[in-house]
Scaffold this motif. Structure first.
Motif, short mmCIF file in Angstrom:
data_model
loop_
_atom_site.label_atom_id
_atom_site.label_comp_id
_atom_site.label_asym_id
_atom_site.label_seq_id
_atom_site.Cartn_x
_atom_site.Cartn_y
_atom_site.Cartn_z
N VAL A 129 0.77 -1.26 -0.12
CA VAL A 129 -0.06 0.00 -0.26
C VAL A 129 0.86 1.17 -0.06
N MET A 130 0.38 2.16 -0.57
CA MET A 130 1.11 3.61 -0.70
C MET A 130 0.15 4.42 0.24
N SER A 156 8.20 9.77 11.87
CA SER A 156 8.90 10.43 10.68
C SER A 156 10.40 9.94 10.35
N LEU A 157 10.78 9.16 11.12
CA LEU A 157 12.00 8.54 11.08
C LEU A 157 12.01 7.10 10.18
N LEU A 158 10.82 6.64 9.83
CA LEU A 158 10.56 5.66 9.11
C LEU A 158 10.69 5.98 7.52
N ALA A 171 10.22 -0.62 0.01
CA ALA A 171 9.32 -1.87 0.19
C ALA A 171 8.79 -2.31 1.76
N LEU A 172 9.57 -1.93 2.73
CA LEU A 172 9.15 -2.26 4.19
C LEU A 172 8.06 -1.18 4.29
N GLN A 173 8.03 -0.01 3.84
CA GLN A 173 6.94 0.84 4.09
C GLN A 173 5.73 0.43 3.34
N GLU A 174 6.07 -0.25 2.34
CA GLU A 174 4.62 -0.49 1.62
C GLU A 174 4.15 -1.50 2.28
N ARG A 175 5.00 -2.69 2.88
CA ARG A 175 4.36 -3.60 3.53
C ARG A 175 3.76 -3.29 4.99
#
Length: 161
Positions: free
Chosen positions: A88-89, A113-115, A120-124
Motif C-alpha cells: 500500500v502507498m 517520521s524516522l521511518l 518495500a518495508l514501508q509498503e508492507r
C-alpha cells in the motif's frame, strides 16, 4: 442526501455549509458538522473524519463556554492505495493538496517520521496498517472516542497556529 440539500443548512451544491477551519455552520452559529456531508474542499474519508472530530468537539465546547473558536481543521485526508499484492502507498494531504504525510521526514511526526514514506518495508507496513491496525482502531477505539487518527490514542492540539 436530499434532506440536507432541501434544508436551510445547505449551500448551493447541497453540502452542509461550514467554515472549513472551525466546522461551524456558516448559516447557524449553533450548528457544527463533519464528515461526508460538509462543504470542506477535501476528500471525504474516514481519515478526514478522525481529524475533524477533535476540532469539532473542541470548538463546540468553546462555543458552549462563550469563548472564541480556536480549533482548526487543516483539511487532512488519507487514501491508502493498493499498489501490489500486500503493498500500500499512503496518499496523505490537506487543503490545496498540501502534503501531510505521517511518516515523511519533512511533514511527519516524530518518531514516525524516522521511518520514511518510500520503500518495500514501508509498503508492507502500510498494508498491515490498512488491513489490520486501522480497522481495529476504528471499531474498538475511534467510535468510542479513544482514537485520534495520526495521533493514535493521544488527543491532538487542534488550536490554530
Amino acid at each position: 442526501p436530499d434532506f440536507i440539500k432541501a434544508s436551510q443548512l445547505a449551500d448551493k451544491q447541497g453540502w452542509v455549509a461550514v467554515d472549513q477551519a472551525t466546522l461551524q455552520s456558516t448559516k447557524f452559529d449553533n450548528v457544527f458538522a463533519l464528515g461526508d456531508c460538509i462543504s470542506t474542499p477535501n476528500s471525504k474519508t474516514a481519515a478526514a473524519i478522525t481529524s475533524q472530530a477533535p476540532v469539532l468537539v473542541h470548538n463546540l465546547m468553546k462555543f458552549v463556554e462563550g469563548k472564541p473558536l480556536d480549533g482548526a481543521y487543516k483539511g487532512y485526508s488519507s487514501c491508502p492505495i493498493l499498489i501490489g499484492k500486500n503493498k500500500v502507498m499512503l496518499a496523505e494531504f490537506g487543503y490545496g493538496g498540501k502534503l501531510m504525510e505521517t511518516f515523511s521526514a519533512e511533514t511527519g511526526k516524530f518518531p514516525l517520521s524516522l521511518l520514511g514514506q518510500e520503500g518495500a518495508l514501508q509498503e508492507r507496513l502500510f498494508y498491515f496498517l490498512k488491513r489490520t491496525v486501522l480497522p481495529f482502531a476504528y471499531w474498538n477505539m475511534w467510535v468510542k472516542g479513544r482514537w485520534y487518527g495520526t495521533n493514535g490514542p493521544f488527543k491532538p492540539d487542534v488550536t490554530k497556529k
